[in-house]
Design a protein around this motif. Structure first.
Motif, PDB file in Angstrom:
ATOM      1  N   THR A 126       0.985  -1.133   0.106  1.00 40.40           N
ATOM      2  CA  THR A 126      -0.189   0.017   0.128  1.00 40.40           C
ATOM      3  C   THR A 126       0.945   1.182   0.051  1.00 40.40           C
ATOM      4  N   TYR A 127       0.303   2.449  -0.509  1.00 37.08           N
ATOM      5  CA  TYR A 127       1.064   3.431  -0.562  1.00 37.08           C
ATOM      6  C   TYR A 127       0.393   4.715  -0.546  1.00 37.08           C
ATOM      7  N   ALA A 128       0.839   6.138  -0.537  1.00 35.34           N
ATOM      8  CA  ALA A 128       0.088   7.185  -0.571  1.00 35.34           C
ATOM      9  C   ALA A 128       1.017   7.947  -1.478  1.00 35.34           C
ATOM     10  N   LYS A 129      -0.070   8.809  -2.286  1.00 37.13           N
ATOM     11  CA  LYS A 129       0.944   9.975  -3.289  1.00 37.13           C
ATOM     12  C   LYS A 129       0.215  11.123  -3.097  1.00 37.13           C
ATOM     13  N   VAL A 130       0.975  12.076  -3.292  1.00 37.68           N
ATOM     14  CA  VAL A 130       0.375  13.431  -3.203  1.00 37.68           C
ATOM     15  C   VAL A 130       0.965  14.282  -4.605  1.00 37.68           C
ATOM     16  N   MET A 160      -3.795  10.877  -3.240  1.00 34.95           N
ATOM     17  CA  MET A 160      -4.360   9.384  -3.806  1.00 34.95           C
ATOM     18  C   MET A 160      -3.672   8.412  -2.625  1.00 34.95           C
ATOM     19  N   ILE A 161      -4.580   7.578  -2.636  1.00 38.33           N
ATOM     20  CA  ILE A 161      -3.933   6.138  -1.721  1.00 38.33           C
ATOM     21  C   ILE A 161      -4.042   5.010  -2.763  1.00 38.33           C
ATOM     22  N   GLY A 162      -3.162   3.956  -2.699  1.00 40.65           N
ATOM     23  CA  GLY A 162      -3.240   2.783  -3.667  1.00 40.65           C
ATOM     24  C   GLY A 162      -2.664   1.691  -2.989  1.00 40.65           C
ATOM     25  N   ALA A 163      -2.737   0.492  -3.834  1.00 42.71           N
ATOM     26  CA  ALA A 163      -2.185  -0.899  -3.576  1.00 42.71           C
ATOM     27  C   ALA A 163      -1.424  -1.194  -4.757  1.00 42.71           C
ATOM     28  N   ASN A 167       2.972  -5.933 -10.909  1.00 39.82           N
ATOM     29  CA  ASN A 167       3.178  -4.674 -11.750  1.00 39.82           C
ATOM     30  C   ASN A 167       1.632  -3.940 -11.716  1.00 39.82           C
ATOM     31  N   ALA A 168       0.764  -4.443 -11.088  1.00 37.63           N
ATOM     32  CA  ALA A 168      -0.663  -3.896 -11.336  1.00 37.63           C
ATOM     33  C   ALA A 168      -0.921  -2.873 -10.199  1.00 37.63           C
ATOM     34  N   ALA A 169      -1.522  -1.821 -10.214  1.00 38.30           N
ATOM     35  CA  ALA A 169      -1.819  -0.987  -9.132  1.00 38.30           C
ATOM     36  C   ALA A 169      -3.249  -0.433  -9.367  1.00 38.30           C
ATOM     37  N   ALA A 170      -3.927  -0.182  -8.063  1.00 41.66           N
ATOM     38  CA  ALA A 170      -5.132   0.443  -8.249  1.00 41.66           C
ATOM     39  C   ALA A 170      -4.982   1.512  -7.031  1.00 41.66           C
ATOM     40  N   GLU A 171      -5.615   2.762  -7.329  1.00 44.94           N
ATOM     41  CA  GLU A 171      -5.637   4.024  -6.606  1.00 44.94           C
ATOM     42  C   GLU A 171      -7.053   4.500  -6.380  1.00 44.94           C
ATOM     43  N   LEU A 172      -7.180   5.156  -5.221  1.00 39.31           N
ATOM     44  CA  LEU A 172      -8.209   5.945  -5.109  1.00 39.31           C
ATOM     45  C   LEU A 172      -7.965   7.602  -5.239  1.00 39.31           C
ATOM     46  N   THR A 173      -8.176   8.279  -5.974  1.00 41.63           N
ATOM     47  CA  THR A 173      -7.859   9.626  -6.376  1.00 41.63           C
ATOM     48  C   THR A 173      -8.928  10.608  -5.706  1.00 41.63           C
TER      49      THR A 173
END
Length: 188
Positions: A126-130, A160-163, A167-173
């Protein structure tokens, strides 16, 4: 009738893209989150928190991001346990905004790894992005729907938060206090 056919085409395209991403992820070897340099992504679902009849929930987003190495600036040293794995990136996204106008978002940001969860012998990271950048595309009667939209260009900060699984990623923006979008992507 034409609008329904267009929506069905977009849905089928998104489903096909998602299937390809997950199939490739299932075939690949274990992926170290630091091994990739690029990510492509597309939107699957959007909703507005306060929907209006003029809102478009089909963004047709296509995005591309280029990642740098992890960094640990000296001023972040006291927070190294929290920010030690942050990766800077730049990117661009082409989409239809909430008012069905062609738009572009050019940005820079950081991605911070959070928790990793075991799924069998693999991990979901899991990760967070700004991101921070500029949006162009809100025109005409909708020009004032985003703050500081001067000359058709407005500043934006988007969290955004994601998982990521292989190689596949899904994010909530989260686009401001207006809504949320689900995207899927592929890293390479």
């Amino acid at each position: 009738m034409k609008k329904h056919a267009l929506m069905h085409g977009k849905l089928l395209t998104s489903m096909a893209f998602t299937s390809v991403l997950w199939a490739q992820a299932a075939q690949g070897s274990e992926v170290d989150p630091d091994d990739f340099r690029f990510q492509v992504h597309t939107s699957l679902w959007t909703t507005h928190f306060n929907p209006k009849p003029e809102h478009n929930n089909t963004q047709n987003l296509i995005g591309f991001e280029w990642y740098g190495d992890s960094f640990s600036p000296q001023y972040l040293e006291p927070f190294h346990d929290y920010m030690g794995n942050a990766r800077p990136f730049i990117g661009g996204a082409w989409f239809r905004n909430s008012f069905d106008q062609k738009s572009i978002y050019l940005y820079g940001g950081i991605r911070q790894e959070l928790l990793a969860y075991a799924v069998g012998q693999r991990e979901v990271q899991t990760y967070a992005k700004v991101t921070a950048g500029v949006i162009h595309g809100y025109r005409g009667e909708f020009r004032d729907k985003i703050p500081f939209n001067q000359f058709g260009i407005a500043p934006a900060v988007i969290p955004m938060i994601g998982a990521q699984y292989r190689n596949a990623a899904a994010e909530l923006t989260f686009f401001g206090f207006s809504g949320v979008m689900l995207t899927v992507g592929y890293t390479f």
